[in-house]
Design a protein around this motif. Structure first.
Motif, PDB file in Angstrom:
ATOM      1  N   ASN A   1     -37.800  -9.624 -11.201  1.00 34.87           N
ATOM      2  CA  ASN A   1     -36.879  -8.573 -11.653  1.00 34.87           C
ATOM      3  C   ASN A   1     -37.330  -7.217 -11.184  1.00 34.87           C
ATOM      4  O   ASN A   1     -38.518  -6.978 -10.988  1.00 34.87           O
ATOM      5  CB  ASN A   1     -36.848  -8.537 -13.188  1.00 34.87           C
ATOM      6  CG  ASN A   1     -36.548  -9.899 -13.760  1.00 34.87           C
ATOM      7  OD1 ASN A   1     -35.915 -10.719 -13.106  1.00 34.87           O
ATOM      8  ND2 ASN A   1     -37.026 -10.145 -14.958  1.00 34.87           N
ATOM      9  N   ALA A   2     -36.370  -6.317 -11.065  1.00 36.21           N
ATOM     10  CA  ALA A   2     -36.709  -4.938 -10.711  1.00 36.21           C
ATOM     11  C   ALA A   2     -35.875  -4.008 -11.577  1.00 36.21           C
ATOM     12  O   ALA A   2     -34.724  -4.314 -11.896  1.00 36.21           O
ATOM     13  CB  ALA A   2     -36.438  -4.678  -9.236  1.00 36.21           C
ATOM     14  N   HIS A   3     -36.466  -2.895 -11.985  1.00 39.09           N
ATOM     15  CA  HIS A   3     -35.748  -1.904 -12.789  1.00 39.09           C
ATOM     16  C   HIS A   3     -35.982  -0.534 -12.219  1.00 39.09           C
ATOM     17  O   HIS A   3     -37.117  -0.172 -11.908  1.00 39.09           O
ATOM     18  CB  HIS A   3     -36.271  -1.904 -14.240  1.00 39.09           C
ATOM     19  CG  HIS A   3     -36.255  -3.246 -14.888  1.00 39.09           C
ATOM     20  ND1 HIS A   3     -35.100  -3.845 -15.321  1.00 39.09           N
ATOM     21  CD2 HIS A   3     -37.256  -4.104 -15.162  1.00 39.09           C
ATOM     22  CE1 HIS A   3     -35.389  -5.033 -15.833  1.00 39.09           C
ATOM     23  NE2 HIS A   3     -36.687  -5.225 -15.754  1.00 39.09           N
ATOM     24  N   TYR A   4     -34.908   0.246 -12.112  1.00 36.93           N
ATOM     25  CA  TYR A   4     -35.022   1.633 -11.667  1.00 36.93           C
ATOM     26  C   TYR A   4     -34.598   2.492 -12.834  1.00 36.93           C
ATOM     27  O   TYR A   4     -33.452   2.406 -13.280  1.00 36.93           O
ATOM     28  CB  TYR A   4     -34.094   1.886 -10.464  1.00 36.93           C
ATOM     29  CG  TYR A   4     -34.547   1.149  -9.231  1.00 36.93           C
ATOM     30  CD1 TYR A   4     -34.241  -0.192  -9.067  1.00 36.93           C
ATOM     31  CD2 TYR A   4     -35.297   1.777  -8.245  1.00 36.93           C
ATOM     32  CE1 TYR A   4     -34.673  -0.887  -7.948  1.00 36.93           C
ATOM     33  CE2 TYR A   4     -35.724   1.097  -7.124  1.00 36.93           C
ATOM     34  CZ  TYR A   4     -35.419  -0.235  -6.984  1.00 36.93           C
ATOM     35  OH  TYR A   4     -35.844  -0.919  -5.881  1.00 36.93           O
ATOM     36  N   ASP A   5     -35.512   3.310 -13.342  1.00 33.87           N
ATOM     37  CA  ASP A   5     -35.224   4.128 -14.521  1.00 33.87           C
ATOM     38  C   ASP A   5     -35.111   5.596 -14.163  1.00 33.87           C
ATOM     39  O   ASP A   5     -35.995   6.160 -13.518  1.00 33.87           O
ATOM     40  CB  ASP A   5     -36.370   3.983 -15.544  1.00 33.87           C
ATOM     41  CG  ASP A   5     -36.442   2.579 -16.116  1.00 33.87           C
ATOM     42  OD1 ASP A   5     -37.484   2.226 -16.681  1.00 33.87           O
ATOM     43  OD2 ASP A   5     -35.445   1.830 -15.984  1.00 33.87           O
TER      44      ASP A   5
ATOM     45  N   GLU B   1     -33.040  -0.050  -1.657  1.00 34.23           N
ATOM     46  CA  GLU B   1     -34.132  -0.972  -1.963  1.00 34.23           C
ATOM     47  C   GLU B   1     -33.709  -2.112  -2.860  1.00 34.23           C
ATOM     48  O   GLU B   1     -34.521  -2.968  -3.171  1.00 34.23           O
ATOM     49  CB  GLU B   1     -35.249  -0.219  -2.700  1.00 34.23           C
ATOM     50  CG  GLU B   1     -35.929   0.831  -1.871  1.00 34.23           C
ATOM     51  CD  GLU B   1     -36.898   1.673  -2.696  1.00 34.23           C
ATOM     52  OE1 GLU B   1     -37.452   2.610  -2.113  1.00 34.23           O
ATOM     53  OE2 GLU B   1     -37.078   1.393  -3.896  1.00 34.23           O
TER      54      GLU B   1
ATOM     55  N   THR C   1     -38.757   6.039 -12.388  1.00 39.04           N
ATOM     56  CA  THR C   1     -39.728   4.950 -12.455  1.00 39.04           C
ATOM     57  C   THR C   1     -39.111   3.686 -11.877  1.00 39.04           C
ATOM     58  O   THR C   1     -37.988   3.336 -12.214  1.00 39.04           O
ATOM     59  CB  THR C   1     -40.113   4.649 -13.919  1.00 39.04           C
ATOM     60  OG1 THR C   1     -40.475   5.856 -14.543  1.00 39.04           O
ATOM     61  CG2 THR C   1     -41.252   3.660 -13.999  1.00 39.04           C
ATOM     62  N   LYS C   2     -39.860   3.019 -11.011  1.00 40.26           N
ATOM     63  CA  LYS C   2     -39.356   1.758 -10.459  1.00 40.26           C
ATOM     64  C   LYS C   2     -40.324   0.667 -10.905  1.00 40.26           C
ATOM     65  O   LYS C   2     -41.512   0.764 -10.646  1.00 40.26           O
ATOM     66  CB  LYS C   2     -39.335   1.821  -8.933  1.00 40.26           C
ATOM     67  CG  LYS C   2     -38.459   2.927  -8.412  1.00 40.26           C
ATOM     68  CD  LYS C   2     -38.486   2.967  -6.898  1.00 40.26           C
ATOM     69  CE  LYS C   2     -37.785   4.210  -6.391  1.00 40.26           C
ATOM     70  NZ  LYS C   2     -37.909   4.375  -4.967  1.00 40.26           N
ATOM     71  N   THR C   3     -39.800  -0.332 -11.556  1.00 39.34           N
ATOM     72  CA  THR C   3     -40.645  -1.417 -12.066  1.00 39.34           C
ATOM     73  C   THR C   3     -40.239  -2.711 -11.408  1.00 39.34           C
ATOM     74  O   THR C   3     -39.057  -3.049 -11.360  1.00 39.34           O
ATOM     75  CB  THR C   3     -40.450  -1.563 -13.595  1.00 39.34           C
ATOM     76  OG1 THR C   3     -40.607  -0.290 -14.190  1.00 39.34           O
ATOM     77  CG2 THR C   3     -41.446  -2.535 -14.177  1.00 39.34           C
ATOM     78  N   HIS C   4     -41.228  -3.446 -10.895  1.00 43.00           N
ATOM     79  CA  HIS C   4     -40.939  -4.740 -10.289  1.00 43.00           C
ATOM     80  C   HIS C   4     -41.776  -5.801 -10.977  1.00 43.00           C
ATOM     81  O   HIS C   4     -42.983  -5.660 -11.085  1.00 43.00           O
ATOM     82  CB  HIS C   4     -41.295  -4.720  -8.793  1.00 43.00           C
ATOM     83  CG  HIS C   4     -40.493  -3.740  -8.007  1.00 43.00           C
ATOM     84  ND1 HIS C   4     -39.305  -4.072  -7.382  1.00 43.00           N
ATOM     85  CD2 HIS C   4     -40.685  -2.432  -7.755  1.00 43.00           C
ATOM     86  CE1 HIS C   4     -38.820  -3.002  -6.788  1.00 43.00           C
ATOM     87  NE2 HIS C   4     -39.629  -1.994  -6.994  1.00 43.00           N
ATOM     88  N   ASP C   5     -41.115  -6.834 -11.449  1.00 38.51           N
ATOM     89  CA  ASP C   5     -41.812  -7.957 -12.077  1.00 38.51           C
ATOM     90  C   ASP C   5     -41.744  -9.108 -11.107  1.00 38.51           C
ATOM     91  O   ASP C   5     -40.682  -9.682 -10.915  1.00 38.51           O
ATOM     92  CB  ASP C   5     -41.045  -8.394 -13.343  1.00 38.51           C
ATOM     93  CG  ASP C   5     -41.569  -7.727 -14.583  1.00 38.51           C
ATOM     94  OD1 ASP C   5     -40.778  -7.589 -15.526  1.00 38.51           O
ATOM     95  OD2 ASP C   5     -42.752  -7.362 -14.606  1.00 38.51           O
TER      96      ASP C   5
ATOM     97  N   SER D   1     -37.439 -13.325  -6.262  1.00 34.82           N
ATOM     98  CA  SER D   1     -38.873 -13.118  -6.470  1.00 34.82           C
ATOM     99  C   SER D   1     -39.209 -12.533  -7.828  1.00 34.82           C
ATOM    100  O   SER D   1     -40.361 -12.468  -8.209  1.00 34.82           O
ATOM    101  CB  SER D   1     -39.453 -12.247  -5.366  1.00 34.82           C
ATOM    102  OG  SER D   1     -38.447 -11.576  -4.701  1.00 34.82           O
TER     103      SER D   1
ATOM    104  N   GLU E   1     -29.083  11.732  -3.672  1.00 36.16           N
ATOM    105  CA  GLU E   1     -30.352  11.464  -2.973  1.00 36.16           C
ATOM    106  C   GLU E   1     -31.203  10.435  -3.705  1.00 36.16           C
ATOM    107  O   GLU E   1     -31.758   9.526  -3.100  1.00 36.16           O
ATOM    108  CB  GLU E   1     -31.094  12.789  -2.873  1.00 36.16           C
ATOM    109  CG  GLU E   1     -32.306  12.768  -1.983  1.00 36.16           C
ATOM    110  CD  GLU E   1     -33.179  13.969  -2.264  1.00 36.16           C
ATOM    111  OE1 GLU E   1     -32.613  15.082  -2.392  1.00 36.16           O
ATOM    112  OE2 GLU E   1     -34.404  13.796  -2.387  1.00 36.16           O
ATOM    113  N   SER E   2     -31.281  10.567  -5.028  1.00 34.82           N
ATOM    114  CA  SER E   2     -32.151   9.656  -5.770  1.00 34.82           C
ATOM    115  C   SER E   2     -31.566   8.255  -5.842  1.00 34.82           C
ATOM    116  O   SER E   2     -32.275   7.261  -5.830  1.00 34.82           O
ATOM    117  CB  SER E   2     -32.395  10.191  -7.174  1.00 34.82           C
ATOM    118  OG  SER E   2     -31.150  10.445  -7.797  1.00 34.82           O
TER     119      SER E   2
ATOM    120  N   GLU F   1     -31.915   6.044  -2.422  1.00 37.09           N
ATOM    121  CA  GLU F   1     -33.172   5.313  -2.238  1.00 37.09           C
ATOM    122  C   GLU F   1     -33.138   4.017  -3.028  1.00 37.09           C
ATOM    123  O   GLU F   1     -33.492   2.954  -2.525  1.00 37.09           O
ATOM    124  CB  GLU F   1     -34.304   6.186  -2.765  1.00 37.09           C
ATOM    125  CG  GLU F   1     -35.580   6.119  -1.989  1.00 37.09           C
ATOM    126  CD  GLU F   1     -36.605   7.081  -2.554  1.00 37.09           C
ATOM    127  OE1 GLU F   1     -36.643   8.227  -2.068  1.00 37.09           O
ATOM    128  OE2 GLU F   1     -37.336   6.678  -3.480  1.00 37.09           O
TER     129      GLU F   1
ATOM    130  N   SER G   1     -41.720 -11.230  -1.109  1.00 33.08           N
ATOM    131  CA  SER G   1     -41.437 -10.611  -2.405  1.00 33.08           C
ATOM    132  C   SER G   1     -42.092  -9.255  -2.508  1.00 33.08           C
ATOM    133  O   SER G   1     -41.531  -8.341  -3.103  1.00 33.08           O
ATOM    134  CB  SER G   1     -42.005 -11.457  -3.549  1.00 33.08           C
ATOM    135  OG  SER G   1     -41.478 -12.725  -3.528  1.00 33.08           O
TER     136      SER G   1
END
Lengths: 392, 279
Positions: free
Chosen positions: B197-201, B168, A120-124, B195, B160-161, B164, A80
């Motif tokens: 949550n993921a957020h890309y802002d 991932e 911004t990349k956020t992983h929970d 596993s 480009e942004s 990435e 993870s």
């Protein structure tokens, strides 16, 4: 816990995770007042690594009120967390800051990357609470100590193929040598032997208390060597006779990293011309433990009986059965070393399991401990002798 | 060029003739939409459109304008046929697809009309190969009815942004959730995997954001398996526009520069996985 890493620290943190991923499948985050510890243990309990980052490593390091004297670790699956730090080049290029927050109420670790261009990349990530597991290795008690720049050790191991599982480190007053270790058998004619030696002067520090040959798993060490090389840190090696664990460590002002590996109890005699066949072989039977260990409580017998001869209790990369190795340790104490070898066993079947005990004394794990918690060091000797029949 | 010495008589029979000095200008862009075996070719005087569809939920189109071709002749208003895209790509790369500078495969693509195979003349280093690929009746294409008047939110990002982020993305997540809003978080990609949550802002004032026009907060989920092929187009592109309409349908438009610096477009349409309550 809430901490913030900046710039290069994020890459170093990622590199530590890479090194730990060579050890085990799970990563434990242990926030303490002296810093954030990242630990991993392999499934056979024969390798342990810990990276401790002091509060100075972080731009900000705050322990929440729920921390304190409690030693609760967050256990995350390596698969993870490793992907988040997989590409170190990308991290170096685009991550400006990383924030890690542990929220015990909802069992989540939040890892946020603040990147270039405002992204911004956020992983929970979900974590499991686990008992604090820590091996404190009494390195000051080790008779042999070596210290060399990481580059020196890196150059030594580079001669061994990536597939080489175990290597043997030998020390005499005149030289230190590394050679590849292989399991005995008819294949010894087909194997390429590699051995290299260094003069004691090559080391920043050289102390020999007892001549020994120790055999340990190279793969598990490579992660630490790579980390040390990238930080240009010297590596210290503390070890003793074969069978005792070996500890590799690096440290600087803001971090310290330790890898403790178990070693084969009775490695082959020196020189590749004498393969392992010369070692004594004894048939394995479950009753063996009853012979050697007179006071076996009824429950142990039942447990033992449930495990047929030749079966591994714990699946691991090295296939070392814990039951066997625990017994071997006891045998080592009680009589001259001899051990059991199966036809298809790996050398690791005689590796002593590097054992830990959870800090909480109520732990039911009865395995004798080689590297136990510092508070219980004094009681260790007694405990080992008392726990003759490991309850598994 | 050997191919241009073909007799005029031949040219009379074809309803479509398109030639390229460098076949890669076609094959590269087709690779961006190759997630199914079959593709539908629609040729008009404006150029060539190649479409691939998946389960009526996803449609990818590659546009190669007539100006890109060294020769482009079409005798009807619209010519359409269906071919096996994998076979076509194999033929376009029949000389091994060498990327050495100065070495390229020249292509002359010819079609006589309904019932005839698609004929490819490929030449490299004086060696000519002729390929005839069977064509089929073009299947009915889904009309996603995506029109600019219905677009509620639109952003244009530098690829480009996004590259990435897409590399991932947590593939254990079944969906990719896209949130677009005039307020925080502006533009967000989210995954919900094993596993966590993921957020890309992406903030609206990011220098990767070339255009930001969001009128209303919308959150939509799309099947990850449907969107995954779009990463090929993303990899080739330099800019991407992301638009959603009032129904939550997604349009991704990729600006691709070919070997000669000319611009082509690839477009993906995807329908949403489920209705998510809008804020």
């Amino acid at each position: 816990m809430n901490c913030v890493l900046e710039g290069n620290a994020v890459k170093a943190f990622g590199k530590a995770i890479h090194s730990l991923s060579r050890i085990g499948d799970e990563l434990c985050l242990d926030p303490m007042s002296k810093g954030l510890a990242l630990r991993s243990v392999n499934s056979a309990h024969s390798a342990y690594a810990c990276f401790l980052f002091s509060p100075m490593f972080f731009q900000k390091y705050n322990l929440g009120p729920e921390q304190g004297s409690e030693t609760v670790q967050c256990k995350l699956l390596m698969k993870s967390i490793l992907p988040l730090f997989r590409c170190l080049a990308t991290i170096e290029r685009s991550v400006e800051r990383c924030q890690i927050q542990i929220n015990t109420p909802n069992d989540r670790v939040k890892i946020q990357f603040f990147c270039r261009h405002g992204i911004t990349k956020t992983h929970d990530l979900c974590f499991e609470e686990s008992e604090a597991l820590q091996a404190v290795f009494a390195s000051h008690l080790c008779p042999n100590v070596l210290k060399a720049p990481a580059r020196v050790l890196g150059e030594m191991v580079m001669h061994f193929p990536v597939s080489q599982e175990e290597i043997t480190l030998s020390i005499t007053p005149l030289r230190v040598s590394l050679r590849n270790y292989f399991e005995g058998g008819n294949d010894h004619m087909k194997i390429m032997y590699t051995e290299m030696s260094l003069h004691p002067d090559e080391f920043d520090y050289f102390q020999i208390g007892v001549e020994s040959d120790i055999t340990f798993c190279l793969k598990e060490l490579r992660g630490l060597l790579s980390f040390a090389e990238s930080h240009c840190l010297p590596v210290s090696v503390h070890f003793g006779a074969a069978g005792k664990p070996v500890c590799f460590s690096v440290e600087d002002m803001i971090l310290e990293a330790t890898v403790v590996l178990s070693t084969l109890i009775d490695s082959e005699s020196r020189g590749p011309s004498q393969p392992a066949e010369t070692l004594t072989v004894a048939p394995r039977t479950p009753t063996r433990c009853a012979d050697v260990v007179p006071e076996s409580p009824g429950e142990t017998d039942c447990r033992k009986a449930a495990v047929p001869a030749g079966m591994e209790l714990v699946a691991s990369s090295q296939g070392s059965p814990i039951a066997d190795s625990a017994l071997l340790l006891l045998l080592h104490h009680l009589s001259e070393p001899h051990y059991q070898e199966r036809a298809n066993s790996t050398p690791a079947s005689s590796i002593c399991s590097l054992l830990f005990r959870a800090k909480s004394p109520e732990s039911g794990e009865g395995l004798p401990v080689l590297a136990c918690c510092s508070d219980e060091e004094e009681a260790e000797e007694e405990d080992v002798m008392m726990m003759r029949s490991p309850t598994l | 060029m050997p191919l241009s010495t073909q007799s005029q008589g031949d040219a009379e029979q074809y309803v479509l003739v398109a030639s390229l000095d460098n076949a890669r200008n076609l094959s590269n862009i087709l690779k961006a939409i190759t997630f199914k075996d079959h593709a539908i070719f629609s040729a008009t005087p404006n150029g060539l459109k190649v479409t691939v569809e998946d389960s009526k939920c996803l449609q990818a189109n590659a546009f190669i304008q007539s100006e890109i071709f060294q020769e482009y002749t079409i005798k009807e208003d619209s010519v359409g046929f269906q071919v096996n895209l994998t076979v076509l790509l194999d033929c376009l790369n029949i000389f091994g697809g060498s990327t050495a500078p100065g070495v390229s495969t020249a292509l002359r693509m010819c079609y006589k009309g309904y019932g005839y195979p698609l004929t490819l003349f490929l030449e490299e280093g004086g060696v000519v190969t002729v390929c005839k690929i069977n064509t089929q009746e073009p299947e009915e294409l889904v009309d996603f009815e995506f029109c600019s008047t219905n677009v509620t939110n639109k952003v244009i990002l530098q690829s480009e942004s996004l590259k990435e982020a897409f590399s991932e993305l947590d593939m254990t997540s079944e969906v990719l959730q896209i949130t677009m809003s005039p307020s925080q978080p502006y533009f967000r990609l989210s995954t919900f995997g094993n596993s966590g949550n993921a957020h890309y802002d992406y903030p609206k004032d990011s220098d990767m954001m070339e255009l930001f026009k969001c009128t209303k907060t919308q959150t939509n989920r799309y099947k990850m398996s449907l969107l995954k092929p779009s990463t090929k187009a993303l990899a080739l592109s330099c800019k991407v526009s992301v638009r959603t309409d009032s129904r939550g349908f997604l349009s991704l438009q990729y600006l691709v520069r070919n070997d000669d610096g000319q611009i082509c477009f690839v477009e993906y349409y995807c329908c949403p996985d489920e209705e998510v309550a809008e804020d």
